[in-house]
Design a protein around this motif. Sequence first.
Motif, PDB file in Angstrom:
ATOM      1  N   LEU A   1       0.844  -1.192   0.000  1.00 19.85           N
ATOM      2  CA  LEU A   1       0.000   0.000   0.000  1.00 19.85           C
ATOM      3  C   LEU A   1       0.876   1.237   0.000  1.00 19.85           C
ATOM      4  O   LEU A   1       1.800   1.358   0.816  1.00 19.85           O
ATOM      5  CB  LEU A   1      -0.919   0.006   1.227  1.00 19.85           C
ATOM      6  CG  LEU A   1      -1.915  -1.152   1.304  1.00 19.85           C
ATOM      7  CD1 LEU A   1      -2.604  -1.176   2.663  1.00 19.85           C
ATOM      8  CD2 LEU A   1      -2.948  -1.052   0.192  1.00 19.85           C
ATOM      9  N   PHE A   2       0.581   2.159  -0.893  1.00 19.71           N
ATOM     10  CA  PHE A   2       1.329   3.401  -1.040  1.00 19.71           C
ATOM     11  C   PHE A   2       0.367   4.536  -0.692  1.00 19.71           C
ATOM     12  O   PHE A   2      -0.519   4.878  -1.474  1.00 19.71           O
ATOM     13  CB  PHE A   2       1.854   3.553  -2.470  1.00 19.71           C
ATOM     14  CG  PHE A   2       2.753   2.426  -2.910  1.00 19.71           C
ATOM     15  CD1 PHE A   2       4.123   2.582  -2.944  1.00 19.71           C
ATOM     16  CD2 PHE A   2       2.215   1.191  -3.277  1.00 19.71           C
ATOM     17  CE1 PHE A   2       4.951   1.531  -3.349  1.00 19.71           C
ATOM     18  CE2 PHE A   2       3.026   0.134  -3.677  1.00 19.71           C
ATOM     19  CZ  PHE A   2       4.397   0.309  -3.711  1.00 19.71           C
ATOM     20  N   VAL A   3       0.533   5.108   0.497  1.00 16.28           N
ATOM     21  CA  VAL A   3      -0.452   6.049   1.030  1.00 16.28           C
ATOM     22  C   VAL A   3      -0.178   7.451   0.495  1.00 16.28           C
ATOM     23  O   VAL A   3       0.906   8.004   0.676  1.00 16.28           O
ATOM     24  CB  VAL A   3      -0.447   6.049   2.567  1.00 16.28           C
ATOM     25  CG1 VAL A   3      -1.519   7.002   3.096  1.00 16.28           C
ATOM     26  CG2 VAL A   3      -0.676   4.637   3.097  1.00 16.28           C
ATOM     27  N   GLU A   4      -1.202   8.006  -0.153  1.00 22.81           N
ATOM     28  CA  GLU A   4      -1.094   9.327  -0.757  1.00 22.81           C
ATOM     29  C   GLU A   4      -1.711  10.414   0.127  1.00 22.81           C
ATOM     30  O   GLU A   4      -1.217  11.538   0.180  1.00 22.81           O
ATOM     31  CB  GLU A   4      -1.801   9.302  -2.122  1.00 22.81           C
ATOM     32  CG  GLU A   4      -1.638  10.557  -2.940  1.00 22.81           C
ATOM     33  CD  GLU A   4      -2.259  10.387  -4.318  1.00 22.81           C
ATOM     34  OE1 GLU A   4      -3.501  10.381  -4.403  1.00 22.81           O
ATOM     35  OE2 GLU A   4      -1.508  10.244  -5.308  1.00 22.81           O
ATOM     36  N   GLU A   5      -2.779  10.064   0.832  1.00 21.09           N
ATOM     37  CA  GLU A   5      -3.504  11.058   1.631  1.00 21.09           C
ATOM     38  C   GLU A   5      -4.209  10.359   2.783  1.00 21.09           C
ATOM     39  O   GLU A   5      -4.655   9.227   2.662  1.00 21.09           O
ATOM     40  CB  GLU A   5      -4.535  11.765   0.746  1.00 21.09           C
ATOM     41  CG  GLU A   5      -5.279  12.914   1.400  1.00 21.09           C
ATOM     42  CD  GLU A   5      -6.249  13.597   0.454  1.00 21.09           C
ATOM     43  OE1 GLU A   5      -6.986  14.493   0.909  1.00 21.09           O
ATOM     44  OE2 GLU A   5      -6.267  13.225  -0.744  1.00 21.09           O
ATOM     45  N   GLY A   6      -4.324  11.057   3.932  1.00 23.63           N
ATOM     46  CA  GLY A   6      -5.038  10.507   5.073  1.00 23.63           C
ATOM     47  C   GLY A   6      -4.172   9.589   5.919  1.00 23.63           C
ATOM     48  O   GLY A   6      -2.933   9.630   5.864  1.00 23.63           O
TER      49      GLY A   6
ATOM     50  N   PRO B   1       0.710   9.817   4.801  1.00 23.87           N
ATOM     51  CA  PRO B   1       1.220  10.086   3.456  1.00 23.87           C
ATOM     52  C   PRO B   1       2.711   9.775   3.316  1.00 23.87           C
ATOM     53  O   PRO B   1       3.489   9.925   4.260  1.00 23.87           O
ATOM     54  CB  PRO B   1       0.923  11.582   3.282  1.00 23.87           C
ATOM     55  CG  PRO B   1      -0.290  11.809   4.115  1.00 23.87           C
ATOM     56  CD  PRO B   1      -0.081  10.941   5.324  1.00 23.87           C
ATOM     57  N   ASN B   2       3.084   9.339   2.112  1.00 27.42           N
ATOM     58  CA  ASN B   2       4.457   8.955   1.772  1.00 27.42           C
ATOM     59  C   ASN B   2       4.942   7.761   2.586  1.00 27.42           C
ATOM     60  O   ASN B   2       6.108   7.656   2.950  1.00 27.42           O
ATOM     61  CB  ASN B   2       5.422  10.138   1.936  1.00 27.42           C
ATOM     62  CG  ASN B   2       5.330  11.129   0.800  1.00 27.42           C
ATOM     63  OD1 ASN B   2       4.251  11.344   0.236  1.00 27.42           O
ATOM     64  ND2 ASN B   2       6.432  11.755   0.446  1.00 27.42           N
ATOM     65  N   THR B   3       4.013   6.853   2.874  1.00 23.61           N
ATOM     66  CA  THR B   3       4.338   5.619   3.584  1.00 23.61           C
ATOM     67  C   THR B   3       3.999   4.424   2.705  1.00 23.61           C
ATOM     68  O   THR B   3       3.001   4.439   1.991  1.00 23.61           O
ATOM     69  CB  THR B   3       3.539   5.513   4.902  1.00 23.61           C
ATOM     70  OG1 THR B   3       3.956   6.548   5.792  1.00 23.61           O
ATOM     71  CG2 THR B   3       3.766   4.169   5.587  1.00 23.61           C
ATOM     72  N   VAL B   4       4.843   3.398   2.759  1.00 24.87           N
ATOM     73  CA  VAL B   4       4.557   2.132   2.112  1.00 24.87           C
ATOM     74  C   VAL B   4       4.356   1.090   3.214  1.00 24.87           C
ATOM     75  O   VAL B   4       5.171   0.989   4.132  1.00 24.87           O
ATOM     76  CB  VAL B   4       5.701   1.678   1.183  1.00 24.87           C
ATOM     77  CG1 VAL B   4       5.400   0.299   0.591  1.00 24.87           C
ATOM     78  CG2 VAL B   4       5.924   2.693   0.072  1.00 24.87           C
ATOM     79  N   LEU B   5       3.272   0.347   3.127  1.00 24.46           N
ATOM     80  CA  LEU B   5       3.011  -0.746   4.062  1.00 24.46           C
ATOM     81  C   LEU B   5       3.022  -2.053   3.275  1.00 24.46           C
ATOM     82  O   LEU B   5       2.333  -2.169   2.260  1.00 24.46           O
ATOM     83  CB  LEU B   5       1.659  -0.562   4.748  1.00 24.46           C
ATOM     84  CG  LEU B   5       1.251  -1.681   5.727  1.00 24.46           C
ATOM     85  CD1 LEU B   5       2.196  -1.705   6.930  1.00 24.46           C
ATOM     86  CD2 LEU B   5      -0.191  -1.509   6.181  1.00 24.46           C
ATOM     87  N   ILE B   6       3.791  -3.020   3.756  1.00 25.30           N
ATOM     88  CA  ILE B   6       3.889  -4.317   3.094  1.00 25.30           C
ATOM     89  C   ILE B   6       3.165  -5.350   3.944  1.00 25.30           C
ATOM     90  O   ILE B   6       3.459  -5.505   5.136  1.00 25.30           O
ATOM     91  CB  ILE B   6       5.356  -4.730   2.884  1.00 25.30           C
ATOM     92  CG1 ILE B   6       6.085  -3.669   2.050  1.00 25.30           C
ATOM     93  CG2 ILE B   6       5.441  -6.098   2.209  1.00 25.30           C
ATOM     94  CD1 ILE B   6       7.580  -3.911   1.927  1.00 25.30           C
ATOM     95  N   ILE B   7       2.210  -6.049   3.330  1.00 26.91           N
ATOM     96  CA  ILE B   7       1.436  -7.070   4.019  1.00 26.91           C
ATOM     97  C   ILE B   7       1.696  -8.403   3.328  1.00 26.91           C
ATOM     98  O   ILE B   7       1.393  -8.571   2.144  1.00 26.91           O
ATOM     99  CB  ILE B   7      -0.071  -6.751   3.989  1.00 26.91           C
ATOM    100  CG1 ILE B   7      -0.334  -5.361   4.587  1.00 26.91           C
ATOM    101  CG2 ILE B   7      -0.864  -7.820   4.735  1.00 26.91           C
ATOM    102  CD1 ILE B   7      -1.757  -4.875   4.415  1.00 26.91           C
TER     103      ILE B   7
END
Length: 309
Positions: A49-54, A69-75
Amino acid sequence: MMKTPKSYLNNYIKEELLAAFDSQDVCVSYSGDYQKGTLTQVHNSCELLFVEEGGADYQINDKVYSVMPNTVLIIGATDRHHFHFTKVPYVRYGLTLMPSFLQSLPIVNGYMSIFQTQSPEQHCKLSGIDSAVFQRMIKILWELREETENKSGDSGNMVYALLMEMTILLKRLLQVESQENNSTYNSMNEIKAYIDLHYHEELSLSKLSKQFFLQPNTISKNFRKIWGKNINYYINSVRITNAVRILDTENISITELSERVGYDNVNTFLRQFKEKMDVSPLQYKKRNRSLTENRDFFASRREGERKEE
């Protein structure tokens, strides 16, 4: 010509997207949620997941990860994740990748440890990513979507090149090394891939021992060392994940479902399902339908409001 990101937002059919998470080698989505809510998911693909907003909080197995924002989450594949939105609108790109496909790609195969749920300490390295690096990742996602939607003769090579670049960017952020020449890693990778494909069959340690010419204790010890999970726990995770996939798409009896995912005892299946999903199979289907319909309603309403502006 490449489409604009705005044209991708929630531009999917829910059922098709859920099916893609368990069948497509590569799937790119762009979604926004505009009301705070919760949802539980599990699928066979690894999800980035590449978070753009919120913002949102994700519970993956027994650990909590916050994203902004500007976070990558790996599941990791088969890891149950429960999340709720802490700041809306919550807008993110999603990239799901089938492990079997990643394992078929030279170079990328050596970095399979990247495509599993990271420890909270490693996750911190993927928070607040430099904007230039994060935007390059988003550009890769746009290009991946175009290549997978509009296939040409060399699309496969382009998809590999893009995934290799994404892997290298993540490798630099996480500061991990390739395991390509590690014999223990390679043998455990093969066993993991075998389980992913043969989850519906008998998968005792004695059978795996004969299949891969390794002692049961060696398999048990090294599987935990490489993947951070007990092998029996992983087998049950794969089976329950596929049970969820079937429940999402078919009307099926519990007895038949348990047999299809490798259980010869329905009570064992029910116990494992409850442990993984916190609800029974029937409760899961009812709850998940209600939650996703509510989410889709508000996303559609927001999209209508945007068109009227």
